[in-house]
Design an enzyme around this catalytic site. Structure first.
Site, PDB file in Angstrom:
ATOM      1  N   CYS A 156      -2.303  -0.342   7.579  1.00 31.20           N
ATOM      2  CA  CYS A 156      -1.533   0.895   7.441  1.00 31.20           C
ATOM      3  C   CYS A 156      -1.654   1.768   8.689  1.00 31.20           C
ATOM      4  O   CYS A 156      -0.672   2.393   9.105  1.00 31.20           O
ATOM      5  CB  CYS A 156      -1.981   1.643   6.201  1.00 31.20           C
ATOM      6  SG  CYS A 156      -1.563   0.779   4.663  1.00 31.20           S
ATOM      7  N   CYS A 160      -6.154   1.808   5.826  1.00 30.94           N
ATOM      8  CA  CYS A 160      -6.748   0.547   6.273  1.00 30.94           C
ATOM      9  C   CYS A 160      -6.164   0.192   7.647  1.00 30.94           C
ATOM     10  O   CYS A 160      -5.219   0.839   8.113  1.00 30.94           O
ATOM     11  CB  CYS A 160      -6.450  -0.557   5.260  1.00 30.94           C
ATOM     12  SG  CYS A 160      -4.728  -1.097   5.257  1.00 30.94           S
ATOM     13  N   HIS A 215       0.858  -1.184   0.000  1.00 28.72           N
ATOM     14  CA  HIS A 215       0.000   0.000   0.000  1.00 28.72           C
ATOM     15  C   HIS A 215       0.893   1.231   0.000  1.00 28.72           C
ATOM     16  O   HIS A 215       2.026   1.201   0.502  1.00 28.72           O
ATOM     17  CB  HIS A 215      -0.887   0.010   1.237  1.00 28.72           C
ATOM     18  CG  HIS A 215      -1.917  -1.068   1.257  1.00 28.72           C
ATOM     19  ND1 HIS A 215      -2.987  -1.033   2.131  1.00 28.72           N
ATOM     20  CD2 HIS A 215      -2.065  -2.200   0.524  1.00 28.72           C
ATOM     21  CE1 HIS A 215      -3.741  -2.101   1.929  1.00 28.72           C
ATOM     22  NE2 HIS A 215      -3.196  -2.832   0.966  1.00 28.72           N
ATOM     23  N   GLU A 265       0.943   3.897   1.777  1.00 34.34           N
ATOM     24  CA  GLU A 265       1.415   4.306   3.103  1.00 34.34           C
ATOM     25  C   GLU A 265       2.581   3.436   3.563  1.00 34.34           C
ATOM     26  O   GLU A 265       3.578   3.935   4.102  1.00 34.34           O
ATOM     27  CB  GLU A 265       0.291   4.189   4.148  1.00 34.34           C
ATOM     28  CG  GLU A 265      -0.955   4.972   3.815  1.00 34.34           C
ATOM     29  CD  GLU A 265      -2.033   4.143   3.118  1.00 34.34           C
ATOM     30  OE1 GLU A 265      -3.215   4.320   3.440  1.00 34.34           O
ATOM     31  OE2 GLU A 265      -1.682   3.323   2.244  1.00 34.34           O
TER      32      GLU A 265
END
Length: 175
Positions: free
Chosen positions: A112, A109, A79, A81
């Site tokens: 993260c 999410c 992801h 992040e």
């Protein structure tokens, strides 16, 4: 990585936050705009269009900028992040980044959000809220858990409409 690059002027029309302090004067750059450019690059590469930028809050320097690369790297943890936190942490050889602010185009999410807490990031600024998969204001609300040892200052809803439109357009093209 976009180390030390200049970005557009920072603008926050209609921005509402829940912070205890005012933004740092180095926020004259449009860090969220750079995150959106990363999200657009993700969409062009057939990745879910989410972009993130990690900034040194003391200097205003962009330390890392990236977008989701789950498909490209065949990695469910790739992801945006996670990628920027990993890039800066490994580059500096520091597991904690307490003077860094994270700008991301979608509410992180749970995975993260947990990484943000473990990295001890100072501030989290995100665009759209994510009722289905978010982990900050929705879902498990990671920062509100008693086991969460660090809670960054939160800004939510910065350019939320732009983010929601980008995501809707991307997923409509997949149907």
């Amino acid at each position: 990585m976009f180390e030390g690059r200049e970005v557009d002027g920072y603008a926050t029309p209609g921005f509402k936050c829940r912070m205890t302090t005012q933004p740092h004067p180095h926020l004259e750059h449009d860090f969220m705009g750079l995150a959106f450019r990363q999200a657009e690059a993700a969409a062009a590469r057939d990745e879910v269009p989410i972009g993130a930028v990690l900034v040194d809050s003391t200097t205003g320097q962009v330390l890392a900028a990236d977008h989701n690369r789950v498909e490209e790297l065949h990695d469910p943890t790739a992801h945006a992040e996670m990628l920027v936190i990993r890039a800066v942490s490994t580059g500096r050889k520091e597991k904690r980044l307490p003077l860094c602010d994270l700008y991301v185009t979608l509410e992180p999410c749970p995975m993260c959000a947990t990484a943000i807490s473990f990295a001890r990031l100072r501030r989290l600024i995100f665009a759209a809220r994510d009722p289905k998969g978010g982990g900050v204001e929705h879902g498990p609300k990671i920062f509100q858990q008693p086991t969460c040892h660090h809670r960054p200052e939160l800004f939510g809803g910065l350019d939320e409409t732009r983010s929601a439109t980008l995501l809707k357009t991307f997923f409509q093209s997949k149907r």
